[in-house]
Design an enzyme around this catalytic site. Sequence first.
Site, PDB file in Angstrom:
ATOM      1  N   HIS A 243       0.853  -1.195   0.000  1.00 53.07           N
ATOM      2  CA  HIS A 243       0.000   0.000   0.000  1.00 53.07           C
ATOM      3  C   HIS A 243       0.884   1.239   0.000  1.00 53.07           C
ATOM      4  O   HIS A 243       0.732   2.110   0.845  1.00 53.07           O
ATOM      5  CB  HIS A 243      -0.908   0.009   1.232  1.00 53.07           C
ATOM      6  CG  HIS A 243      -2.119  -0.863   1.118  1.00 53.07           C
ATOM      7  ND1 HIS A 243      -3.339  -0.382   0.722  1.00 53.07           N
ATOM      8  CD2 HIS A 243      -2.300  -2.190   1.330  1.00 53.07           C
ATOM      9  CE1 HIS A 243      -4.230  -1.376   0.714  1.00 53.07           C
ATOM     10  NE2 HIS A 243      -3.623  -2.483   1.086  1.00 53.07           N
ATOM     11  N   ARG A 266      -5.143   2.905  -5.098  1.00 51.60           N
ATOM     12  CA  ARG A 266      -4.264   1.821  -5.479  1.00 51.60           C
ATOM     13  C   ARG A 266      -4.368   1.459  -6.945  1.00 51.60           C
ATOM     14  O   ARG A 266      -3.383   1.108  -7.582  1.00 51.60           O
ATOM     15  CB  ARG A 266      -4.690   0.605  -4.650  1.00 51.60           C
ATOM     16  CG  ARG A 266      -3.539  -0.249  -4.309  1.00 51.60           C
ATOM     17  CD  ARG A 266      -3.934  -1.089  -3.133  1.00 51.60           C
ATOM     18  NE  ARG A 266      -3.081  -2.240  -3.105  1.00 51.60           N
ATOM     19  CZ  ARG A 266      -3.450  -3.422  -2.653  1.00 51.60           C
ATOM     20  NH1 ARG A 266      -4.681  -3.579  -2.204  1.00 51.60           N
ATOM     21  NH2 ARG A 266      -2.609  -4.407  -2.648  1.00 51.60           N
ATOM     22  N   ASP A 322      -0.718  -6.246   4.541  1.00 51.82           N
ATOM     23  CA  ASP A 322      -1.971  -6.802   4.040  1.00 51.82           C
ATOM     24  C   ASP A 322      -2.103  -6.638   2.523  1.00 51.82           C
ATOM     25  O   ASP A 322      -1.447  -5.795   1.917  1.00 51.82           O
ATOM     26  CB  ASP A 322      -3.149  -6.096   4.701  1.00 51.82           C
ATOM     27  CG  ASP A 322      -3.106  -4.596   4.458  1.00 51.82           C
ATOM     28  OD1 ASP A 322      -2.004  -3.998   4.619  1.00 51.82           O
ATOM     29  OD2 ASP A 322      -4.137  -4.012   4.094  1.00 51.82           O
ATOM     30  N   GLU A 323      -2.957  -7.452   1.963  1.00 52.67           N
ATOM     31  CA  GLU A 323      -3.462  -7.274   0.596  1.00 52.67           C
ATOM     32  C   GLU A 323      -2.376  -7.149  -0.472  1.00 52.67           C
ATOM     33  O   GLU A 323      -2.530  -6.398  -1.425  1.00 52.67           O
ATOM     34  CB  GLU A 323      -4.372  -6.027   0.531  1.00 52.67           C
ATOM     35  CG  GLU A 323      -5.630  -6.182   1.353  1.00 52.67           C
ATOM     36  CD  GLU A 323      -6.611  -5.035   1.125  1.00 52.67           C
ATOM     37  OE1 GLU A 323      -7.803  -5.319   0.979  1.00 52.67           O
ATOM     38  OE2 GLU A 323      -6.179  -3.855   1.093  1.00 52.67           O
ATOM     39  N   ASN A 324      -1.296  -7.861  -0.307  1.00 51.57           N
ATOM     40  CA  ASN A 324      -0.296  -7.904  -1.370  1.00 51.57           C
ATOM     41  C   ASN A 324      -0.565  -9.133  -2.227  1.00 51.57           C
ATOM     42  O   ASN A 324      -0.330 -10.266  -1.796  1.00 51.57           O
ATOM     43  CB  ASN A 324       1.103  -7.964  -0.752  1.00 51.57           C
ATOM     44  CG  ASN A 324       2.177  -8.221  -1.805  1.00 51.57           C
ATOM     45  OD1 ASN A 324       1.960  -7.994  -2.996  1.00 51.57           O
ATOM     46  ND2 ASN A 324       3.316  -8.716  -1.354  1.00 51.57           N
TER      47      ASN A 324
END
Lengths: 699, 699
Positions: A243, A266, A322-324
Amino acid sequence: MLGLAINLPAQSPALMPMPSDMKLNGGRYRLDDGFRIAVKADPKDDILYPALTRTYQSLNRRTGLYFHQQRITTADNRSDASFQVTVSKKVEPSVGANESYTLTITESGVSLNAMNTLGALHGLETLQQLLQSDSAGYYFPTVNIQDTPRFPWRGMMVDVARHFLPMDVMLRNIDAMAAVKMNVLHIHLSDDEGFRVESKTYPLLHQKGSNGEYFTQDQIREMIAYARARGIIIYPEFDLPGHCRSWFAGYPELASAPGPYVPGPRFLIDPDDKKPLTIASILASPSPTIDPTKESTYKFLDGLFKEMAALFPAPYFHIGADENNGVAWKNNAAIVAWMEQKKLANTSALQAYFVSRCYAIVKKYGKTMIGWEELNSPDLPKDVIVHKWLADGDGGFLKAHGTPAEIAAKGNKVLMSSSFYLDHFMPAYIHYNNPYLPKEINPNYLGGEAAQWTEVADRYNAELRIWPRAAAIAERLWSPVTVKDVDDMYSRLWRTSRYLDERGLQHLNQYETALRNLSRGANTALVRPVVEVLTPLRGVKKLIAKMTKSSVYSLPSSPNQQVSDILPVESEARYRFRKDVEVYLTTKDPAAEARMRQQLVSWRSASAAYGSAIAGNARLAEVASHATDLGQLSTIGLDALDRLKAGSPYRADDLKTEQALLDKARKNTAGEVELSVIPEIESLLKQKLIPEPKTISMF
Amino acid sequence: MLGLAINLPAQSPALMPMPSDMKLNGGRYRLDDGFRIAVKADPKDDILYPALTRTYQSLNRRTGLYFHQQRITTADNRSDASFQVTVSKKVEPSVGANESYTLTITESGVSLNAMNTLGALHGLETLQQLLQSDSAGYYFPTVNIQDTPRFPWRGMMVDVARHFLPMDVMLRNIDAMAAVKMNVLHIHLSDDEGFRVESKTYPLLHQKGSNGEYFTQDQIREMIAYARARGIIIYPEFDLPGHCRSWFAGYPELASAPGPYVPGPRFLIDPDDKKPLTIASILASPSPTIDPTKESTYKFLDGLFKEMAALFPAPYFHIGADENNGVAWKNNAAIVAWMEQKKLANTSALQAYFVSRCYAIVKKYGKTMIGWEELNSPDLPKDVIVHKWLADGDGGFLKAHGTPAEIAAKGNKVLMSSSFYLDHFMPAYIHYNNPYLPKEINPNYLGGEAAQWTEVADRYNAELRIWPRAAAIAERLWSPVTVKDVDDMYSRLWRTSRYLDERGLQHLNQYETALRNLSRGANTALVRPVVEVLTPLRGVKKLIAKMTKSSVYSLPSSPNQQVSDILPVESEARYRFRKDVEVYLTTKDPAAEARMRQQLVSWRSASAAYGSAIAGNARLAEVASHATDLGQLSTIGLDALDRLKAGSPYRADDLKTEQALLDKARKNTAGEVELSVIPEIESLLKQKLIPEPKTISMF
């Protein structure tokens, strides 16, 4: 509006969170000008004395009395003072300290005893919540309270990256957190949309990585001191590696794909991009990600972590993680080659490698690392705290990375934010009944954090978005597991909301201001009866609607000024109507019937007047169809009341027509809002209260 | 409330202050998502670019559109951008700079041209005030504006000593000042009740001289930077030698009488003192005063002035010098002996000596000295600015020290605050018509300052006390002397009030919050119709009533939470009613009649309901007698309307009864408030509009 007020009967005090042990004794201690504080404590307790002064001044203001003490100091020790405070030991705010206190109020005075500063702060907040009034003035009920929290970590995460929140919002939020005994503020300081703290080591982070809105280091120090004075620690999050678009604006060499970059959502490719996205395309997209294969990356992080570890004295440091999705890594041939060389099987392994490198740096600077649950892996060091946020089984796209029990059994401490996301527009009871929060006692269960992300929130509605619902989460984390009556919680929540207003929080004013602004100078009384029973669509419906339409909607400067943005997440008017429906269907109470009829007639006429009230106002016109629905449903409700009273049943045809109108209203999502009173009208129609749903879909 | 809204007809934009030259062209420039700014300016102008970004974001938020620019930078130079800004030169905020600008809006775009940064800032504020909306959306009217101020000094003095005002209040006030083109903020940083800025040189000043509430030097720097970004300079006042009780708490050796001292009202002797004072006793009292005969005093002042002159970069330094009656000096034998030795004839001569010593120190640190008019003397150096505050002929106790013309003729510059005291609870037109402000042009007439003292104001009502009335003073100081139509000013003032609300000022919210708090959870709609036509007693009646009762009422911690504290100084409901009375008496307009009747009926029923609405609420009961009066007057008003319509005259007996009720209401000062609509009801009775009084007594 005249006559619509429902004066709830005199009630027990609206404490929130409920103390672990309380006995009300039925008497009253009355405050007058002579109210005085005396203290026995460490004369060097520079948290306690200012807190006593603040408490005293707050009671002074709220009562309108003219107290005589100016500032509580070590000289204040009169044995005849009305309020005697005894604190054994001075301590600094921390997680896991003894936070207990005993508060005793008799008809002749108040006494507060605490092991240490932190317990005393909690006791002072309880005392302030106990203030009540009657025709003779202000009083505290006589009571014995012994209180101690269930979880040591009662936190709140605030995202200041997507939309920046300035100092005054942050400070008021800290006040409100203290009022409900929360003790940890987690600031999400960086994300794709912005890097929000001044870095003297890497100044392009805040200079190029924000739209000019960020906290100076002086402001951070002020905020930390302000929080410390209220028993709260503040720790930072720098969300890595996935992020980081904003970081790359100033330091593109950190990225795994060449720049240039500008801060922004993003999945933003071009600031003027209006191409629609889909959820699938978002999940598979190569979003900007740090290059974890270069040593220069870790040198950079070492410099930044060093600076920020010194700026934030709290012992915790959150690295996000997170969220990679790994797509940006897979797209970079050099990274793929490096992985092969290092025998890293996949991007998950590469992420674990990155996390382990971050861990070493965080540890070097004396902090405990925290990361979102995606950093969980079998080899994760035991002193890393795993921050749960995913919620299996609610239709989420991402799978959880271990249950709390699994993580705790492995030896890691767990923080819970699953089902505590305030930005999901859920009613308070959903958070209050959080099914993910373990019920058993385990030292690895630290507690949790309410979380407010700000893709569709900003300084103008953040307080309205966070409060009063965060108070229900605060209670869940403080009060014993046996405190779980939802009705009782709500009866206190609405009063807590007014109490927080009285203490200076701006959540009610944010709604009122926005309503005045949307009304463009017209009388808000004309639109209020309609607007106050509308609520924003639950879940991420609005966010996804906006994201997939165009990234421009979630730019860090995009306004949140639609009707759906200014509405409270829960309607108190709806709550009161529901209570009347419930009472009437159970007891046929004529007072409840009268109030329902008055409310329905008021809605019907407001519905009829809405069109002319908003003439020339394009923005309020966005929800005009809900006003129409409200009028039709009010007619159904009045008819249902008539039939209930007369005992005259519906013909099947009528029911069909009325059910069709209800269904039409239920499908109406104009302006990304919904009419909140549909279940209550349907309850009247079916002569049976329709219970609140246990779960509410996110999508 | 339904139906009571008076939708004023579409009007010319509510600009305040009015530009020196404006031509509206009747067209509309419509804003949409594509609204863009392009700039030609000094790329190093670090005031202009952030101001453009703020303006853009503010328009973005207010319109609810989704503009595409994130932050205006030197890269923003598209020739097809809708808003073209050209600024010749970067300058720092200062008094006396060229502040002119030209703003042109056509149906195809907007252009702003300014000589320098300051003119551009003013033009941006004008543009924001021009935003209007209709059913098709938001637009600017097409217009040609050339604008430049009448006076170079358009200031505001804020007293943060009596009751402290924290950063968020100060910053919002700066925003509002910028919105009405004020350019100087004068902070009254010390007084008997508190020393409100951190001194590293003499830390006991803020530590012992305040109740813990003061600005840190970091905060002062932040405030100055915030003001600078908005074209405003900030300068400090340290009020010497007669308002220094707070200084003596830490440094009693500075005083001309032995201590100990605690910060508090000037005439406080004992914190628990409840002995009544009289005005005469106050004026003759030996209030704490600096000892001007010791060299150590000047050494101390040198150290402090040096520190503060560096902290505040603005070239002005205010030393107060007001209200020193010399009694403390006369009571000190050593001082009297010293005066004899130095051949100083009286305490006025000693004060002149003290001022001359301060002058030397202020000058040494590169500042221009300012003092309240009591420092004026024949020998006063010509580069000292004399700050007028006294108003001869209004019944004041103290005589003015020279007229502006006399002072200017002597060669000193003059600043005017006489009749600009916002804390005197006067309607805006009194300030707008300020008889003391010279009409002729003279380079020694700098302009003036609105002044808000805080004996009976604090953070919870300061914005409500200052705004919107300060906007009328801002217009008086900016607009040409020919702009003087009071009706026109008011029609813009109420809209400016809503505009400031939209821009984030909290004056309306302060009223709403306080009304909710006073209502203790009851429906505010029940009390609002009565409360909204009450206004605080004019002048210093409340202050004197409190002061002479007990000093405890003006402690720096004393609450300002009576009904009289939360009311706006002027009632907009009364203004609207008055307009209808005026229109009806002139034209017999049936719409005006209908609105008046509806208003009178609403007042009558609110009056009847007031008692039960406030049952159990001691604080709202304070003004219950005004509710009774309002009911009786509403009946008189309705009767008068009937007679006017029927052409049926009053009998002498009736008139006598009704006049007696009016007189009774006029004498009612319960709760230190007055019913504002008495002249309007009387106008209906007498069938002739009673004009507003030219002057209003202070006592």
